[in-house]
Design an enzyme around this catalytic site. Sequence first.
Site, short mmCIF file in Angstrom:
data_model
loop_
_atom_site.label_atom_id
_atom_site.label_comp_id
_atom_site.label_asym_id
_atom_site.label_seq_id
_atom_site.Cartn_x
_atom_site.Cartn_y
_atom_site.Cartn_z
N VAL A 1 0.83 -1.20 0.00
CA VAL A 1 0.00 0.00 0.00
C VAL A 1 0.87 1.26 0.00
CG1 VAL A 1 -1.75 1.31 1.29
CG2 VAL A 1 -1.90 -1.19 1.17
N CYS A 2 2.03 1.18 0.63
CA CYS A 2 2.89 2.36 0.82
C CYS A 2 3.24 3.09 -0.48
CB CYS A 2 4.14 2.00 1.59
SG CYS A 2 3.80 1.48 3.29
N PRO A 3 3.68 2.39 -1.54
CA PRO A 3 4.03 3.14 -2.75
C PRO A 3 2.82 3.80 -3.40
CG PRO A 3 4.16 0.78 -3.17
CD PRO A 3 4.01 0.95 -1.69
N GLU B 1 0.36 5.17 -1.74
CA GLU B 1 0.16 6.39 -0.95
C GLU B 1 1.17 7.46 -1.32
OE1 GLU B 1 -1.74 5.84 3.31
OE2 GLU B 1 0.31 5.07 3.22
N LEU B 2 2.44 7.09 -1.41
CA LEU B 2 3.49 8.07 -1.69
C LEU B 2 3.39 8.61 -3.11
CD1 LEU B 2 4.40 7.12 1.07
CD2 LEU B 2 6.76 7.23 0.26
#
Length: 203
Positions: A56-58, A60-61
């Site tokens: 999920v992190c990439p 979001e960024l």
Amino acid sequence: MESANLTVSVGGNVPDFSMETYEPAKGDFGKVSLADIKKSGKWTILVFYPADFTFVCPTELADLADQQDKLAALGAHVIAVSTDTKFAHMVWRNTEGLMKNVKYTLAADPTGTVSRLFGVYDCGSGLALRGTFIINPEGKLVTSEVNFYNVGRNASELVRKMEANVHLLANPNEACPANWKPGAKTLTPGKDLVGNVAGALAK
């Protein structure tokens, strides 16, 4: 999941902190400190995320990267933070396709010191929860949002919150209603507004 207690509360002053960074815009390492950002008269936006090379992190960024120019225009220094090292940040940013447009600061908090300060450090995993914090140029924490690992955030809403906070810093006697955007009506709290918010917004 065990998380440290929130040390800084909304409305309180944030103590100075510093972190090593990878600066994608420069392609080099650096250091960021709240004291320096305050001296420059800028707002600080901290976006904590669990880890590099995750799922999920990439997304979001990358979503945050789509809004980085708007946030910069509002006077904000955007800092994405995880407990990874600055070296991991560099490799991840330069290999993950979703990260190609990220130009804002990627900060390393491997000891969890800053994550603990904002109450997002998960002692069980050594990772940070998805926390978003806005600090005004005076060093006051004005916005706090924390999500669990499996829920991604919306950077467009972060822009809206920044727009509202910028307006309210300049107009401290006003308040922004739900979904407020620049140019829309604000509220001026007082006895005449009690029980008559609908009427005030309809004028």
